[in-house]
Each structure stands twice: as C-alpha cells, then as structure tokens.
Design a protein around this motif. Structure first.
Motif, PDB file in Angstrom:
ATOM      1  N   ASP A 109       0.820  -1.272  -0.042  1.00 41.15           N
ATOM      2  CA  ASP A 109      -0.083  -0.004  -0.018  1.00 41.15           C
ATOM      3  C   ASP A 109       0.885   1.283  -0.105  1.00 41.15           C
ATOM      4  O   ASP A 109       0.491   2.187  -0.481  1.00 41.15           O
ATOM      5  CB  ASP A 109      -0.956   0.053   1.277  1.00 41.15           C
ATOM      6  N   GLU A 110       1.777   1.336   0.947  1.00 41.71           N
ATOM      7  CA  GLU A 110       2.747   2.662   0.959  1.00 41.71           C
ATOM      8  C   GLU A 110       3.514   2.695  -0.170  1.00 41.71           C
ATOM      9  O   GLU A 110       4.059   3.865  -0.481  1.00 41.71           O
ATOM     10  CB  GLU A 110       3.689   2.451   2.206  1.00 41.71           C
ATOM     11  N   ASN A 111       3.440   1.905  -1.256  1.00 42.63           N
ATOM     12  CA  ASN A 111       4.066   2.252  -2.492  1.00 42.63           C
ATOM     13  C   ASN A 111       3.183   2.507  -3.705  1.00 42.63           C
ATOM     14  O   ASN A 111       3.887   2.618  -4.944  1.00 42.63           O
ATOM     15  CB  ASN A 111       4.978   1.093  -2.789  1.00 42.63           C
ATOM     16  N   ARG A 112       1.933   2.587  -3.468  1.00 42.09           N
ATOM     17  CA  ARG A 112       1.032   2.603  -4.536  1.00 42.09           C
ATOM     18  C   ARG A 112       0.725   4.107  -4.779  1.00 42.09           C
ATOM     19  O   ARG A 112       0.991   5.001  -4.067  1.00 42.09           O
ATOM     20  CB  ARG A 112      -0.331   1.927  -4.031  1.00 42.09           C
ATOM     21  N   VAL A 113       0.349   4.214  -5.896  1.00 44.22           N
ATOM     22  CA  VAL A 113      -0.054   5.597  -6.504  1.00 44.22           C
ATOM     23  C   VAL A 113      -1.217   6.076  -5.497  1.00 44.22           C
ATOM     24  O   VAL A 113      -2.111   5.506  -5.245  1.00 44.22           O
ATOM     25  CB  VAL A 113      -0.486   5.654  -7.863  1.00 44.22           C
ATOM     26  N   GLY A 114      -1.137   7.242  -5.058  1.00 41.64           N
ATOM     27  CA  GLY A 114      -2.044   8.056  -4.297  1.00 41.64           C
ATOM     28  C   GLY A 114      -2.232   7.701  -2.809  1.00 41.64           C
ATOM     29  O   GLY A 114      -2.970   8.098  -2.208  1.00 41.64           O
ATOM     30  N   TYR A 115      -0.984   6.912  -2.392  1.00 38.31           N
ATOM     31  CA  TYR A 115      -1.132   6.387  -0.923  1.00 38.31           C
ATOM     32  C   TYR A 115      -0.986   7.480  -0.109  1.00 38.31           C
ATOM     33  O   TYR A 115      -0.032   8.455  -0.250  1.00 38.31           O
ATOM     34  CB  TYR A 115       0.037   5.286  -0.475  1.00 38.31           C
TER      35      TYR A 115
ATOM     36  N   GLU B 290      -0.422   8.442   3.969  1.00 36.21           N
ATOM     37  CA  GLU B 290      -0.103   7.904   5.478  1.00 36.21           C
ATOM     38  C   GLU B 290      -1.279   8.059   6.326  1.00 36.21           C
ATOM     39  O   GLU B 290      -1.433   9.398   6.425  1.00 36.21           O
ATOM     40  CB  GLU B 290       1.089   8.004   5.963  1.00 36.21           C
ATOM     41  N   ARG B 291      -1.906   7.457   7.097  1.00 39.83           N
ATOM     42  CA  ARG B 291      -2.940   7.825   8.012  1.00 39.83           C
ATOM     43  C   ARG B 291      -2.196   8.129   9.272  1.00 39.83           C
ATOM     44  O   ARG B 291      -1.209   7.654   9.824  1.00 39.83           O
ATOM     45  CB  ARG B 291      -3.816   6.369   8.381  1.00 39.83           C
ATOM     46  N   ARG B 292      -2.613   9.265   9.769  1.00 45.54           N
ATOM     47  CA  ARG B 292      -2.162   9.890  10.870  1.00 45.54           C
ATOM     48  C   ARG B 292      -3.123  10.284  11.882  1.00 45.54           C
ATOM     49  O   ARG B 292      -4.110  10.835  11.138  1.00 45.54           O
ATOM     50  CB  ARG B 292      -1.088  10.961  10.816  1.00 45.54           C
ATOM     51  N   THR B 293      -3.328  10.379  13.002  1.00 42.99           N
ATOM     52  CA  THR B 293      -4.086  10.911  14.077  1.00 42.99           C
ATOM     53  C   THR B 293      -3.366  12.062  14.455  1.00 42.99           C
ATOM     54  O   THR B 293      -2.076  12.298  14.719  1.00 42.99           O
ATOM     55  CB  THR B 293      -4.635  10.053  15.095  1.00 42.99           C
TER      56      THR B 293
END
Length: 94
Positions: free
Chosen positions: A59-65, A67-70
């Motif tokens: 997922d982290e290498n996919r287009v448009g990824y 990162e989820r952060r709070t």
C-alpha cells in the motif's frame, strides 16, 4: 487489429513498464517530453493501479497512498517527535 486487451496488457506488464507509466502519470509527460492527453493520463493511471493490485504492491508504494495519521498521535502524543509536537504552537507568539 491486435488481439491485445487491456487485461492481457496488464498481465504482461513488466516492472520497468509499470515504473515508466507511473512516472508518466506523475509528470503528465511521456519519457520523450510529449505531454499526455487527459485520455492517456486516465488510461495510464488505470493501468498502474491495476498492476499494483494484481502484483500485490505494498500500500505505501501505491499511487495516491496517504499515510494515516491521527492528530497528535492519539490523545497521548506518544511517538511524536519534538519537532512535530511544536507544529501546533502559535507562530505569532514567542
């Protein structure tokens, strides 16, 4: 007319072609500098996304990824670097 279908093209796509299409979409240009048309951009993006799914690209290498952060790394702020923790400070006060 070629018997090449979109699905067949995706299944035969090499990692080098994937990277080239990914870069073309990102820059909106072919490697030789010609601009992609909106239709070309859409088809290339679809091909890149299909390749990523079918080849289990992380997922982290996919287009448009994204990162989820709070906000503040949760309620405690645990794991937030001092630099990041200071971002919430009012910049007009010292």
């Amino acid at each position: 007319m070629s018997d090449m279908t979109f699905d067949k093209m995706i299944s035969q796509m090499t990692p080098a072609i994937y990277e080239s299409l990914k870069q073309a979409v990102s820059l909106r240009k072919w490697p030789d500098g010609r601009r992609l048309t909106p239709e070309q951009t859409e088809l290339c993006l679809e091909a890149v996304m299909r390749y990523e799914v079918e080849n289990n690209v992380p997922d982290e290498n996919r287009v448009g990824y994204l990162e989820r952060r709070t906000c503040g790394a949760g309620a405690t702020g645990a794991g937030v670097s001092p630099e990041m923790a200071d971002l919430g400070r009012d910049a007009t006060r010292d």
